[in-house]
Scaffold this active site. Structure first.
Site, PDB file in Angstrom:
ATOM      1  N   GLY A  59      -9.176  47.189  -2.505  1.00 39.21           N
ATOM      2  CA  GLY A  59     -10.224  46.605  -1.673  1.00 39.21           C
ATOM      3  C   GLY A  59     -10.963  47.672  -0.883  1.00 39.21           C
ATOM      4  CB  SER A  60     -12.938  47.370   2.227  1.00 44.54           C
ATOM      5  OG  SER A  60     -13.740  46.316   1.754  1.00 44.54           O
ATOM      6  CB  THR A  61      -8.364  50.872   2.143  1.00 48.50           C
ATOM      7  OG1 THR A  61      -7.808  50.351   0.929  1.00 48.50           O
ATOM      8  CG2 THR A  61      -7.935  50.009   3.318  1.00 48.50           C
TER       9      THR A  61
END
Length: 747
Positions: free
Chosen positions: A338-340
């Protein structure tokens, strides 16, 4: 007519000679045949069967006992023992000798088989029937009934043997593995099996270094199988294993595990969680944890309640649940980050010059790529580069990825080490799952740019993230700092040379600036720690089309010169997808970990003037002073006070002098009035606003310390945890620490 006597005698002599000749020939043939038979028999015995007969003779005349080498000790970075071998004794029977003793009519034993089995079962906590069954193997001289018995138990067996003059029970010195910290870092340390051989974790990876070399004691024995120590004994010394000195820090590991457990229990995460703390500049692993965990001293027992319920309901087997609890999720499992992952997209785009610090983006709430429309968490409108990171804007990062292009983006994924794994010195690291380069489409690139549609391990991701913020240098994460022999000589020392530089120092500095903004003003603000500058990135990733998510948070400190980087992921929290987020769930607990490990590691805080007023301070002792003097002392320390009573002098106070409490707290001063001795009841603070929590604590006669986000402009900040349980009784003036979180954060 009669025969001539001489002729008759000659015939007899000839007949005798024939008989003698035949007898001689027969004897000669028989002799030769017997010689041949004896020759081949002797040849078979002395040549063909020489080794086996010699071994048999030796076995009849000698008793050899293996002396187990002491397995190497495992230490943390500060010299704390995490795994050690101690002396134990293996108890075994010789059923052959027991039978001979029982049949000895001249010297009948004072014990019976049943008595012996019962006593051994009682002392060693072994099933009596199994001992009796082993006694029936009367052709055997070696039947183990207890592996590695504690010295105390071995002494009791020795007393039993001496008291009843028991024959056929022996003990041999062995070693037993102990893990002083029980479950701490269980998935990293691993454990040994019944043969003292490493099966999991570092115990398995460094088996050759730890195991040592066994020794041997050879002793003469008599026909009755008794040892004849006066006749012959030879000792071949064992060689102890080497010791491991790890990069792990037991204190850092404790703080990580404690807060991860609280987080998983609060959100009822069905698939647990994992966390990794690295030295950002070297790749040294300071802590690595998976949840659920287990006790290394009792590794075969499933300890997590959910796993035990699954076994009891016969949904899964015991073996499956054991394997599940032993899995190190940080290296054995992959997930969609995801966004990490946007940290890597940001770094690559800045390094290639397709964006810069002046880049802006207009978020319309979604973006169309090929035939697919990919949505954002919100319609952010006009954003600066730092704001696209702070808002975790999917369309913006898709755009950055598309500007890089398929080939260049793929090159950076390889350069960050994602394709080949991190290289951490533990067995079983999973390989990331990616689309083949020749099949990598525009839509794939768009999804990859914001961290979806591919899988990586947490350890590989955090290692790559460290390269983005430490000046661009990719290091292999590692757990063993050095290996020493039994005399303390260093036989191996880790080399901290980086694998490669992926991005420049200049790019890395820009990435740090953007990620610090994420924590100060964006989706990572719940990870704030008073007195410290942190950078970070939140993440919420769908698990395919299951409706479930993995939520995560990466953070590092200090933001301008990172020493520590940490990644925590939580798998399948018990929330709807709309409510679940890394910023709302994981960041607060990551902030708690950082607030505890940063001071411990000697990283000094730097407070703003406002933070300094609210920082912890010592309460001055004002008993015996006048009321005015006491008020002034409290004011000088930045503390408020409330006076109870009408005397001129202070007779008591709450909290007492020397107590450490938050700045701006109110101290109760008693001027002649008797101080109450009843305990206070801790109120329920979960879900309250900071103001509501402050009022509830003051009414209860307690003090309050806030941790977590400091964004006073948000109306959605709530208490998500408290240090003392609701309803518990504590002394008046006790400080209750609460964790604040902005519940409006979505990524």
């Amino acid at each position: 007519m009669s025969q001539n006597p001489m002729r008759k005698s000659e015939k007899v002599r000839r007949a005798n000679r024939v008989i003698q000749s035949r007898t001689f020939v027969l004897m000669l043939v028989m002799g030769v045949l017997l010689f041949v038979i004896l020759f081949f028999k002797l040849y078979n015995l002395q040549i063909v069967q020489h080794e086996s007969l010699q071994a048999k003779a030796t076995n009849q005349q000698m008793r050899s006992t293996v002396v187990t080498a002491s397995r190497g000790t495992i230490y943390d970075r500060n010299g704390n023992v995490m795994a050690i071998s101690a002396t134990a004794e293996t108890v075994f029977l010789s059923p052959m000798e027991i039978k001979e003793a029982q049949n000895d009519k001249e010297n009948p034993p004072k014990w019976t088989k049943e008595f012996l089995a019962g006593e051994l079962a009682r002392i060693l906590d072994v099933n009596e029937e199994s001992i009796l069954k082993r006694m029936d193997y009367t052709d055997s001289q070696y039947e183990v009934i207890k592996l590695r018995a504690e010295e105390e138990l071995a002494d009791q067996v020795r007393e039993l043997i001496n008291e009843y003059d028991i024959r056929g029970v022996y003990m041999v010195t062995d070693t037993k593995r102990y893990y002083p910290y029980s479950s701490l870092a269980a998935h990293v340390i691993g454990f040994v099996g019944s043969e003292n051989t490493g099966l999991y974790g570092l115990e398995a990876r460094y088996e050759d270094e730890l195991e040592g070399q066994t020794g041997l004691v050879v002793t003469a024995k008599a026909a009755n199988e008794r040892d004849m120590l006066s006749e012959y004994e030879q000792y071949f010394a064992e060689q102890n294993g080497n010791d491991l000195v790890l990069t792990l820090d037991t204190t850092v590991q404790y703080y990580l595990e404690k807060n991860m457990a609280e987080m998983v229990q609060k959100y009822n995460a069905s698939e647990g969680a994992t966390g990794v703390v690295l030295n950002a500049k070297t790749g040294a692993v300071l802590a690595m944890a998976s949840y659920p965990t287990y006790d290394l001293n009792d590794y075969a027992t499933v300890q997590n309640d959910k796993l035990k319920e699954a076994i009891e309901e016969k949904k899964v087997s015991l073996g499956d649940m054991q394997l599940r609890q032993w899995r190190n999720k940080a290296i054995n499992d992959t997930y969609e980050p995801g966004s990490t992952f946007k940290v890597l997209t940001l770094s690559a785009a800045l390094e290639e010059g397709v964006i810069d610090m002046n880049t802006t983006f207009d978020c319309q709430g979604s973006i169309k790529v090929s035939d697919a429309r990919i949505r954002c968490t919100s319609t952010h409108g006009h954003e600066t580069l730092k704001e696209t990171a702070a808002n975790s804007c999917n369309p913006a990062f898709i755009t950055y990825g598309l500007r890089l292009g398929n080939e260049k983006f793929y090159e950076y994924m390889k350069a960050f080490g994602l394709m080949d794994g991190s290289g951490v010195d533990l067995d079983g690291e999973a390989t990331g799952i990616f689309m083949d380069a020749d099949k990598f489409s525009q839509l794939d690139l768009a999804c990859y740019a914001f961290g979806q549609n591919f899988n990586i391990t947490p350890i590989a991701l955090v290692s790559a993230q460290a390269a983005c913020i430490n000046g661009g240098y990719l290091h292999e994460p590692y757990l063993v700092e050095k290996i020493t022999d039994d005399d303390g000589n260093v036989v191996y020392q880790h080399d901290n040379t980086p694998v490669r530089q992926v991005v420049s120092e200049e790019t890395s500095a820009k990435v740090r600036e953007c990620l610090e903004y994420v924590v100060s003003n964006g989706t990572g603000k719940n990870g704030q720690v008073t007195g410290y500058r942190l950078g970070g990135k939140t993440g919420t990733a769908d698990k395919g089309k299951t409706g479930k998510v993995v939520v995560s948070f990466m953070c590092f400190a200090p933001a301008d010169d990172p020493e520590i980087i940490m990644l925590i992921t939580m798998d399948t929290p018990d929330e709807t997808v709309a409510a679940a987020s890394g910023g709302g769930m994981v960041a607060p607990y990551a902030g708690k970990v950082m607030s505890e490990i940063l001071p411990y590691l000697g990283i000094e805080p730097t407070y703003t003037a406002e933070e300094l007023l609210g920082a912890d301070t010592g309460v001055p002792n004002v008993v015996g002073l006048t009321v005015d003097e006491a008020r002034q002392k409290m004011k000088d320390r930045g503390l408020d006070c409330r006076v109870v009573g009408d005397s001129d002098k202070i007779t008591d106070q709450t909290p007492l002098g020397g107590a450490i409490i938050p700045g701006k707290s109110t101290v109760v001063l008693y001027a002649g009035e008797k101080k109450p001795d009843t305990k206070c009841t801790v109120p329920d603070l979960i879900g309250k606003t900071p103001s509501e929590a402050n009022t509830a604590i003051a009414n209860a006669g307690l003090l309050l310390r806030f941790s977590g986000t400091t964004d006073s402009n948000s109306g959605s900040i709530r208490v998500i945890s408290q240090s003392e349980k609701t309803g518990s009784k504590v002394e008046a003036g006790t400080v209750i620490t609460v964790q604040l979180s902005d519940t409006s954060v979505k990524d």
